[in-house]
Design an enzyme around this catalytic site. Structure first.
Site, PDB file in Angstrom:
ATOM      1  N   CYS A   2       0.851  -1.274  -0.111  1.00  0.00           N
ATOM      2  CA  CYS A   2      -0.082  -0.201  -0.033  1.00  0.00           C
ATOM      3  C   CYS A   2       0.851   1.147   0.056  1.00  0.00           C
ATOM      4  CB  CYS A   2      -0.834  -0.032   1.146  1.00  0.00           C
ATOM      5  SG  CYS A   2      -1.858  -1.589   1.186  1.00  0.00           S
ATOM      6  N   ARG A  28       4.673   0.945  -6.396  1.00  0.00           N
ATOM      7  CA  ARG A  28       4.688   0.048  -5.241  1.00  0.00           C
ATOM      8  C   ARG A  28       3.996  -1.100  -5.456  1.00  0.00           C
ATOM      9  NH1 ARG A  28       6.604   2.725  -0.342  1.00  0.00           N
ATOM     10  NH2 ARG A  28       5.172   1.274   0.865  1.00  0.00           N
ATOM     11  N   TRP A  73      -2.907  -2.801  -1.654  1.00  0.00           N
ATOM     12  CA  TRP A  73      -2.484  -4.002  -2.168  1.00  0.00           C
ATOM     13  C   TRP A  73      -3.222  -5.022  -1.305  1.00  0.00           C
ATOM     14  CZ3 TRP A  73       0.391  -8.366  -0.443  1.00  0.00           C
ATOM     15  CH2 TRP A  73       1.078  -8.929  -1.359  1.00  0.00           C
ATOM     16  N   ASN A  99      -1.463   1.047   6.133  1.00  0.00           N
ATOM     17  CA  ASN A  99      -0.372   0.368   5.318  1.00  0.00           C
ATOM     18  C   ASN A  99      -0.203  -0.765   6.597  1.00  0.00           C
ATOM     19  OD1 ASN A  99       1.361  -0.961   3.838  1.00  0.00           O
ATOM     20  ND2 ASN A  99       2.526   1.021   3.808  1.00  0.00           N
ATOM     21  N   GLY A 100      -0.235  -1.833   6.194  1.00  0.00           N
ATOM     22  CA  GLY A 100       0.096  -2.814   7.243  1.00  0.00           C
ATOM     23  C   GLY A 100      -1.073  -3.775   7.529  1.00  0.00           C
ATOM     24  N   GLU A 468      17.853 -15.729  -9.940  1.00  0.00           N
ATOM     25  CA  GLU A 468      17.557 -14.278 -10.025  1.00  0.00           C
ATOM     26  C   GLU A 468      16.906 -13.973 -11.632  1.00  0.00           C
ATOM     27  OE1 GLU A 468      16.949 -11.700  -8.474  1.00  0.00           O
ATOM     28  OE2 GLU A 468      16.841 -10.341 -10.012  1.00  0.00           O
ATOM     29  N   LYS A 472      13.176 -12.662 -12.774  1.00  0.00           N
ATOM     30  CA  LYS A 472      13.178 -11.295 -13.454  1.00  0.00           C
ATOM     31  C   LYS A 472      11.962 -11.433 -14.557  1.00  0.00           C
ATOM     32  CE  LYS A 472      14.331  -9.071 -11.542  1.00  0.00           C
ATOM     33  NZ  LYS A 472      14.452  -8.444 -10.351  1.00  0.00           N
ATOM     34  N   GLU A 475       8.497 -12.304 -13.099  1.00  0.00           N
ATOM     35  CA  GLU A 475       7.783 -11.281 -12.717  1.00  0.00           C
ATOM     36  C   GLU A 475       7.312 -10.102 -13.545  1.00  0.00           C
ATOM     37  OE1 GLU A 475       9.697  -9.105  -9.457  1.00  0.00           O
ATOM     38  OE2 GLU A 475      11.650  -9.299 -10.396  1.00  0.00           O
ATOM     39  N   HIS A 491      19.127 -34.349 -12.423  1.00  0.00           N
ATOM     40  CA  HIS A 491      18.440 -35.003 -11.244  1.00  0.00           C
ATOM     41  C   HIS A 491      16.802 -34.683 -11.388  1.00  0.00           C
ATOM     42  CE1 HIS A 491      22.184 -36.261  -9.898  1.00  0.00           C
ATOM     43  NE2 HIS A 491      22.614 -34.978 -10.027  1.00  0.00           N
ATOM     44  N   LYS A 585       6.378  -3.502  -4.648  1.00  0.00           N
ATOM     45  CA  LYS A 585       7.739  -3.038  -4.684  1.00  0.00           C
ATOM     46  C   LYS A 585       8.355  -3.153  -3.126  1.00  0.00           C
ATOM     47  CE  LYS A 585      11.500  -1.072  -6.098  1.00  0.00           C
ATOM     48  NZ  LYS A 585      12.588  -2.248  -6.885  1.00  0.00           N
TER      49      LYS A 585
HETATM   50  C1  G6P Z   1       9.594  -7.470  -3.354  1.00  0.00           C
HETATM   51  C2  G6P Z   1      10.203  -6.682  -4.550  1.00  0.00           C
HETATM   52  C3  G6P Z   1      11.668  -7.290  -4.928  1.00  0.00           C
HETATM   53  C4  G6P Z   1      12.629  -7.246  -3.835  1.00  0.00           C
HETATM   54  C5  G6P Z   1      12.049  -7.935  -2.626  1.00  0.00           C
HETATM   55  C6  G6P Z   1      12.900  -7.580  -1.447  1.00  0.00           C
HETATM   56  O1  G6P Z   1       9.512  -8.810  -3.577  1.00  0.00           O
HETATM   57  O2  G6P Z   1       9.128  -6.879  -5.366  1.00  0.00           O
HETATM   58  O3  G6P Z   1      11.857  -6.650  -6.295  1.00  0.00           O
HETATM   59  O4  G6P Z   1      13.675  -7.876  -4.096  1.00  0.00           O
HETATM   60  O5  G6P Z   1      10.634  -7.362  -2.358  1.00  0.00           O
HETATM   61  O6  G6P Z   1      12.906  -6.127  -1.167  1.00  0.00           O
HETATM   62  P1  G6P Z   1      13.998  -5.353  -0.603  1.00  0.00           P
HETATM   63  O7  G6P Z   1      13.562  -3.852  -0.616  1.00  0.00           O
HETATM   64  O8  G6P Z   1      14.179  -5.859   0.772  1.00  0.00           O
HETATM   65  O9  G6P Z   1      15.198  -5.642  -1.342  1.00  0.00           O
END
Ligand code: G6P
Length: 590
Positions: A2, A28, A73, A99-100, A468, A472, A475, A491, A585
Site C-alpha cells: 500500500c 509500489r 494491495w 498500510n500494514g 535471479e 526477473k 515477474e 536429477h 515493490k
Molecule cells: C519485493 C520486490 C523485489 C525485492 C524484494 C525484497 O518482492 O518486488 O523486487 O527484491 O521485495 O525487497 P528489498 O526492498 O528488501 O530489497
C-alpha cells in the site's frame, strides 16, 4: 504494498496534489485506490478498483488544504471498491488509510458491532475509524483518541487519519514506514519519499511506536505508549526528482537497467575505513549470516561465493523469511548482514530483530536512505543506486553485489584491487549497454516470446544469478521460468526439455566453465534452444550474448542481459514491466 500520501498546509490544491502524489507511488504495486480531501462542502471521498490513472483530478479541484490518498494491495478482503481505502466511521467524519495489518481486527470488530457500529467492508482497516469514533465518546480530542485507539491495535501498521471537523493530519506507525516531508508552509506524510520529492527533500522519520500530529503550521511527534513528546531532526535526502522520473525511457525498468552504467561505480565509492572495520568484524564474528528477500536474497547467495572464492571465508545465507529457525545458531558474537533495496521489508526486519534479541550485531546494506533497516542496524552501507521505481529490482541488485564483493576483497586486505575490479566492470558495462546490444537482445526476445517455459542454468556465482534470472522473467513477462544449478539438471529438470525449449546458460571464464558448458550440451542434446551469456562464443550456443570477461565480478555482468531480455519479453507480450500483477515493490507484511 500500500502507498500513502497525506498533506496539510497552506496549499489550496491538496486534492489534486494527493492524486498526483499517489501516481508517483503507483510503482509500489496496488489493486485499488482512494482519495479524500476536505473542502468547504465537507470531505469528498472517491475510491475505485484498478488504476489511479483513471481518476479524474477535476473531482478534486475544489479548494482544499487537507487531503490524503492511498493505493491498496489487498491482504484482508478482496479487490473491491468497498474494501479500498479510505475507510470512515459511522458518522462519516473520521477518515483513515492504513498500510500494514491490524491483526486483532476480528475481535475489535465484534466488540464495536456490539456497541452499534456498522461495517461495510471486509477489511481490517475499517475497525480503525470506528474505534477512534468510539474513543472520542470519552476523549473528544481527535489526536488523543487516535492515540488511545492505537494502544489497542496489534500488528504492524502505518496509519494516517483526519477528521471532518478538524484541520489536522494524524499519523501513527508501528512496523510500516511513514515519513514526513517538511516544506515552509505545510507537511506531507507518506509511505515513501517519491510521493513528495517533487515538493521537498527535507524529511523527518517516524520511528516505530511513534505518532505525529500536524495542522500544517507546526508538527508534534510523540510516543504512542506514553504520550511523551519526541524531538526529531530534519534530514536532507540526496535522491533527486529527475532520478525519480522516466526521462527518455518508456519504462522505469529499462531506465534503471541502463543506469547500471553509473550505479555500480557509485556503489564502490565507500568509506575505506568503514569497509575495513566491517571486514574485521566479519573475521572476528562467530558466525556471519546473510539475509534478504527476493532479489536481495540472490545478492546474498552470490556473496556466499564471493566470500568463499575471494576471502576463503564461510558465511551462511538464509532467505530472511526462513531465518526464524536460525536463532539457535546466534550468539552475541554473531553477525547478521541484512541486504535490502527498500530497507522496509518485513521479513528482513524480523530477521534483524531475532539477531538483536540474541545480542548479535547487524550490518545493513541498503539503497533507501533513512529507511527502517538502515536506521535500526548497527552499521549501514548505502549502495547509492538512487530511487528504484520498477517493481523488478535491477540496479539495486548489482549495487548490492558490488558492495558485498568489495567487502570480500577487504577481508584479504585487497580493497584497492576489489575497487579496481569493480570500476573496470562498471566501465565494461558502460560499453556493453549500447543500443546495438539491447536491439540484439530484443531480437532474441522476439524469437522466444511465444514459449511457455524457459530455463536458466548457472554454476558457482552464476547459480544465484540463474535463480535471479528466473525471478526477473517471471515477474514482468509472466512466462514460466526456472533457474537451476547446472549440475542439478540430470536429477529432474532435464525431463522438461523439449525440442525448441529456450534455455539460457550463464557462463564465466572460471573454474566451472567446462562443467556448465557440458550442462548446456546436455540440454541441447534434448532439443533445447541454447542462449549463451558468456565472454566467449561456444559451438553449443544457438545465440550468443557476449559479456565482458570481468573475473570475480562475472555474476554482476551476466545478469544484466537477462534483465534486458526480461524487459523485452514483457513488452513484446504486451505486459507493463513497471507494474507487474500481484507484486509490490516494498513488502511490508510478513
Ligand atoms: C519485493 C520486490 C523485489 C525485492 C524484494 C525484497 O518482492 O518486488 O523486487 O527484491 O521485495 O525487497 P528489498 O526492498 O528488501 O530489497
Amino acid at each position: 504494498m500500500c502507498g500513502i500520501i497525506g498533506y496539510v498546509g497552506k496549499r489550496t490544491d491538496a486534492g489534486v496534489l494527493a492524486v498526483q502524489s499517489l501516481k508517483r507511488l503507483e510503482y509500489r504495486g496496488y489493486d485499488s485506490w482512494g482519495v479524500a480531501c476536505k473542502t468547504k462542502d465537507g470531505v469528498i471521498i472517491r475510491k475505485d478498483i484498478g488504476k489511479i490513472s483513471t481518476v479524474d483530478s477535476a473531482d478534486f479541484q475544489q479548494p482544499s488544504s487537507l487531503a490524503m490518498a492511498h493505493t491498496r494491495w489487498a491482504t484482508h478482503g478482496g479487490v473491491t471498491t468497498e474494501n479500498a481505502h479510505p475507510h470512515v466511521s459511522c458518522d462519516g467524519k473520521i477518515v483513515v488509510v492504513l498500510n500494514g495489518i491490524i491483526e486483532n481486527y476480528e475481535a475489535l470488530r465484534d466488540e464495536l458491532k456490539t456497541k452499534g457500529h456498522e461495517f461495510v467492508s471486509s477489511t481490517d482497516t475499517e475497525v480503525i475509524p470506528h474505534l477512534i469514533e468510539e474513543e472520542m465518546k470519552t476523549e473528544p480530542d481527535f489526536a488523543a483518541a487516535v492515540r488511545r485507539a492505537c494502544l489497542r491495535f496489534e500488528g504492524r501498521y502505518g496509519i494516517v487519519a483526519m477528521h471532518a471537523d478538524s484541520f489536522l493530519l494524524v499519523a501513527a506507525r508501528t512496523g510500516s514506514p511513514l515519513i514526513v516531508g517538511v516544506e515552509k508552509d505545510g507537511y506531507f506524510i507518506a509511505s515513501d519519499t517519491p510521493a513528495f520529492l517533487e515538493y521537498t527533500s527535507t524529511v523527518q522519520y517516524l520511528d516505530d511506536g511513534e505518532m505525529v500530529v500536524t495542522d500544517g503550521n507546526s508538527i508534534l511527534f510523540s510516543d504512542i505508549a506514553t504520550g511523551e513528546e519526541r524531538t526529531k531532526r530534519e534530514i536532507e535526502i540526496t535522491w533527486s526528482v529527475t532520478e525519480a522520473h522516466k526521462g527518455e525511457y518508456d519504462h522505469f525498468m529499462l531506465k534503471e537497467i541502463m543506469e547500471q552504467k553509473q550505479s555500480i561505480a557509485r556503489a564502490v565509492d565507500q568509506d575505506e575505513d568503514q569497509i575495513q572495520t566491517l571486514a574485521r568484524a566479519i573475521h572476528a564474528a562467530q558466525g556471519t549470516f546473510l539475509v534478504g528477500c527476493g532479489t536481495a536474497a540472490k545478492a546474498c547467495m552470490a556473496a556466499e561465493y564471493f566470500f568463499s572464492v575471494i576471502a576463503g571465508h564461510h558465511v551462511n545465507f538464509a532467505p530472511a523469511s526462513e531465518f526464524k529457525l536460525y536463532h539457535r545458531f546466534l550468539k552475541p558474537e554473531s553477525l547478521l548482514i541484512a541486504v535490502s533495496q527498500s530497507g522496509e521489508t518485513a521479513d528482513t526486519l524480523e530477521a534483524m530483530k531475532i539477531a538483536k534479541s540474541k545480542g548479535a550485531k547487524v550490518l545493513a546494506i541498503v539503497n533507501a536512505e533513512g529507511s527502517t533497516i538502515a536506521r535500526e542496524a548497527d552499521f549501514t552501507l548505502h549502495i547509492k543506486a538512487g530511487p528504484e521505481r520498477a517493481v523488478a529490482s535491477t540496479k539495486a541488485l548489482t549495487g548490492q553485489m558490488a558492495v558485498l564483493l568489495l567487502i570480500a576483497y577487504a577481508m584479504i586486505d585487497k580493497l584497492p584491487k576489489g575497487r579496481t575490479r569493480l570500476l573496470e566492470t562498471a566501465a565494461a558495462i558502460n560499453d556493453m549497454l549500447n543500443p546495438r546490444y539491447t536491439e540484439f537482445i530484443e531480437t532474441i526476445a522476439e524469437r522466444i516470446q511465444e514459449s511457455s517455459d524457459l530455463y536458466i542454468i548457472g554454476k558457482g556465482w552464476n547459480y544465484p544469478m540463474a535463480l535471479e534470472s528466473a525471478i526477473k522473467i517471471q515477474e514482468v513477462s509472466y512466462v514460466h521460468a526456472e533457474g537451476f544449478a547446472g549440475g542439478e539438471l540430470k536429477h529432474g529438470p532435464i525431463a522438461l526439455i523439449e525440442k525448441g525449449t529456450p534455455c539460457i546458460a550463464l557462463v564465466g571464464n572460471d573454474e566451472v566453465r567446462t562443467d556448465i558448458i557440458s550442462n548446456a550440451i546436455e540440454l541441447k542434446a534434448r532439443g533445447g534452444f541454447i542462449v549463451g551469456i558468456a565472454p566467449e562464443r561456444h559451438a553449443v550456443f544457438d545465440e550468443w550474448i557476449r559479456v565482458p570477461d570481468v573475473d570475480t565480478a562475472q555474476a554482476i555482468v551476466n545478469i544484466i542481459p537477462v534483465q534486458v531480455l526480461a524487459y523485452f519479453l514483457a513488452v513484446k507480450r504486451g505486459k507493463d514491466p513497471d507494474m507487474p500483477r500481484n507484486l509490490a515493490k516494498s513488502v511490508t507484511v510478513k
